[in-house]
Scaffold this active site. Structure first.
Site, PDB file in Angstrom:
ATOM      1  CB  THR A   1      -1.912   6.635   3.605  1.00  0.00           C
ATOM      2  OG1 THR A   1      -0.751   5.821   3.407  1.00  0.00           O
ATOM      3  CG2 THR A   1      -1.567   8.108   3.450  1.00  0.00           C
ATOM      4  CB  SER A   2      -5.162   2.609   3.382  1.00  0.00           C
ATOM      5  OG  SER A   2      -4.921   3.144   2.109  1.00  0.00           O
ATOM      6  CG  PHE A   3      -0.575   2.467   0.154  1.00  0.00           C
ATOM      7  CD1 PHE A   3      -0.223   1.345  -0.573  1.00  0.00           C
ATOM      8  CD2 PHE A   3      -1.510   3.334  -0.363  1.00  0.00           C
ATOM      9  CE1 PHE A   3      -0.809   1.091  -1.795  1.00  0.00           C
ATOM     10  CE2 PHE A   3      -2.095   3.092  -1.580  1.00  0.00           C
ATOM     11  CZ  PHE A   3      -1.741   1.972  -2.298  1.00  0.00           C
TER      12      PHE A   3
ATOM     13  CE  LYS B   1       6.946 -11.233  -7.833  1.00  0.00           C
ATOM     14  NZ  LYS B   1       5.922 -11.748  -8.735  1.00  0.00           N
TER      15      LYS B   1
ATOM     16  CD  GLU C   1      -2.162   8.082  -8.293  1.00  0.00           C
ATOM     17  OE1 GLU C   1      -1.967   7.194  -9.159  1.00  0.00           O
ATOM     18  OE2 GLU C   1      -1.555   8.113  -7.215  1.00  0.00           O
TER      19      GLU C   1
ATOM     20  CG  ASP D   1       3.079   1.565  -7.260  1.00  0.00           C
ATOM     21  OD1 ASP D   1       2.288   1.221  -6.371  1.00  0.00           O
ATOM     22  OD2 ASP D   1       2.754   2.304  -8.206  1.00  0.00           O
TER      23      ASP D   1
HETATM   24  C1  LIG Z   1       1.639   2.593  -3.371  1.00  0.00           C
HETATM   25  S1  LIG Z   1       0.692   3.943  -3.897  1.00  0.00           S
HETATM   26  C2  LIG Z   1       0.921   5.129  -2.589  1.00  0.00           C
HETATM   27  C3  LIG Z   1      -0.117   6.186  -2.575  1.00  0.00           C
HETATM   28  C4  LIG Z   1       0.052   7.296  -1.521  1.00  0.00           C
HETATM   29  N1  LIG Z   1       1.293   8.026  -1.715  1.00  0.00           N
HETATM   30  C5  LIG Z   1      -0.043   6.769  -0.130  1.00  0.00           C
HETATM   31  O1  LIG Z   1       0.958   6.756   0.590  1.00  0.00           O
HETATM   32  O2  LIG Z   1      -1.141   6.346   0.262  1.00  0.00           O
HETATM   33  C6  LIG Z   1       1.686   4.629  -5.217  1.00  0.00           C
HETATM   34  C7  LIG Z   1       0.893   5.518  -6.143  1.00  0.00           C
HETATM   35  O3  LIG Z   1       1.762   6.095  -7.114  1.00  0.00           O
HETATM   36  C8  LIG Z   1       1.065   6.167  -8.357  1.00  0.00           C
HETATM   37  N2  LIG Z   1       2.071   6.249  -9.424  1.00  0.00           N
HETATM   38  C9  LIG Z   1       2.964   5.304  -9.767  1.00  0.00           C
HETATM   39  N3  LIG Z   1       3.751   5.719 -10.765  1.00  0.00           N
HETATM   40  C10 LIG Z   1       3.335   6.975 -11.078  1.00  0.00           C
HETATM   41  C11 LIG Z   1       3.759   7.927 -12.053  1.00  0.00           C
HETATM   42  N4  LIG Z   1       4.760   7.661 -12.888  1.00  0.00           N
HETATM   43  N5  LIG Z   1       3.123   9.111 -12.106  1.00  0.00           N
HETATM   44  C12 LIG Z   1       2.087   9.381 -11.256  1.00  0.00           C
HETATM   45  N6  LIG Z   1       1.652   8.518 -10.296  1.00  0.00           N
HETATM   46  C13 LIG Z   1       2.264   7.325 -10.221  1.00  0.00           C
HETATM   47  C14 LIG Z   1       0.244   4.903  -8.373  1.00  0.00           C
HETATM   48  O4  LIG Z   1      -0.850   4.998  -9.266  1.00  0.00           O
HETATM   49  C15 LIG Z   1      -0.173   4.783  -6.916  1.00  0.00           C
HETATM   50  O5  LIG Z   1      -1.428   5.368  -6.669  1.00  0.00           O
END
Ligand SMILES: C[S@@+](CC[C@H](N)C(=O)[O-])C[C@H]1O[C@@H](n2cnc3c(N)ncnc32)[C@H](O)[C@@H]1O
Length: 297
Positions: free
Chosen positions: A276-278, A179, A125, A175
């Site tokens: 998860t919350s997401f 868009k 992360e 993420d």
């Molecule tokens: C939408 S959140 C989902 C978090 C978790 N997987 C969940 O389902 O609750 C996506 C996470 O991926 C992390 N992230 C995005 N790009 C990343 C990268 N290149 N390397 C490590 N983490 C990354 C972001 O910081 C974010 O916390």
């Protein structure tokens, strides 16, 4: 996770920041200055790196033992290309290693580590408060089989982990960068599959989940096009059984249509993936959840 970086925010291209919030000096023209890794845009933005209260205490007290200390390269989320992670030395044993990419607040990885004491887990992360919260959860559950690493995932997969050393790679709710002009920032794309393939042992699993239908289609296409993977659920869940058909019927995140998805290939919900919350937010917004599982040839 209210202070989570908002990918589509106007601040999306801010320079990296240190833990106390000050701008980090970056070399003009370097990859860090461009927000790129190997000429590709990174899939995250650095914001919300400040810690307070219990998160700060968890970080101060336990990051030395629970966060893998890696040499950096061009920014504070980079991995020096010469560094190689030694899981056996880190965990003090030989055990299957599961790597969760983008572990957020650590809910999935901590739950899985509790349920699977015979496996080791690495949470990857970039988001400091998420890592601190994961550390808090590891400590309160008294787990010995989880480590976190603050690093850009493609670098972890590209050089840090030894080839063939991982039994499963999880990418849950990355993420979406939904868009069109931001689609190029998505993590799961054609250049990402070889990195996952590199670290997985033969027969190892790549599990994915998303709540964005366009990203789900992209993930499926990436896995299917890769010569390194088989889709474990090839041809399953087509037509009315397909989550894509359901998403099209609702029209919540794509153009509404009654065209059935004839491709299928979707996995059943992975029962090791807790809510998860997401995912909760996605359910509330009426979005459909997609799971995929590819097996390393
Ligand atoms: C939408 S959140 C989902 C978090 C978790 N997987 C969940 O389902 O609750 C996506 C996470 O991926 C992390 N992230 C995005 N790009 C990343 C990268 N290149 N390397 C490590 N983490 C990354 C972001 O910081 C974010 O916390």
């Amino acid at each position: 996770m209210t202070e989570h970086p908002a990918p589509d925010s106007p601040q999306a291209d801010k320079a990296p920041r240190t833990q106390d919030g000050t701008a980090r000096p970056i070399t003009p023209g370097s990859q860090a200055a461009q927000g790129t890794y190997r000429a590709q845009p990174v899939s995250f933005v650095r914001r919300g790196t400040r810690l307070q209260g219990r998160r700060q205490k968890a970080w101060d007290d336990h990051s030395a033992t629970l966060a893998v200390d890696i040499p950096r390269h061009i920014s504070d989320t980079s991995v020096h290309p010469d560094y190689v992670f030694d899981a056996a030395a880190e965990f003090g044993r030989e055990a299957p290693l599961v790597v969760e990419i983008g572990s957020g607040l650590g809910d999935a990885v901590v739950h899985a580590a509790k349920e699977n004491p015979g496996k080791d887990f690495l949470a990857v992360e970039v988001y400091t408060p998420g890592l601190a919260q994961t550390i808090q959860k590891i400590v309160s559950a008294e787990l010995r089989n989880v480590r976190v690493v603050q690093a850009n995932a493609p670098e972890v997969l590209g050089t840090m982990l030894p080839a063939g050393s991982v039994s499963e790679v999880w990418v849950f709710f990355p993420d979406p960068w939904h868009k069109t002009k931001h689609n190029k920032r998505r993590m799961v794309k054609d250049t990402f599959a070889p990195l996952v393939a590199r670290v997985l042992a033969p027969g190892g699993l790549w599990r994915l989940a998303t709540d964005w239908s366009g990203y789900a289609e992209q993930m499926r296409a990436v896995g299917v096009a890769s010569p390194d993977f088989d889709n474990m659920h090839d041809g399953e869940r087509t037509g009315s059984a397909s989550p894509l058909t359901q998403a099209r019927l609702t029209g919540v995140d794509c153009e509404q249509s009654d065209e059935p998805d004839t491709g299928g290939g979707w996995a059943p919900r992975f029962d090791g993936r807790i809510l998860t919350s997401f995912e909760n937010k996605a359910h509330k917004a009426g979005r459909v959840i997609f799971d995929l599982t590819f097996r390393r040839k």
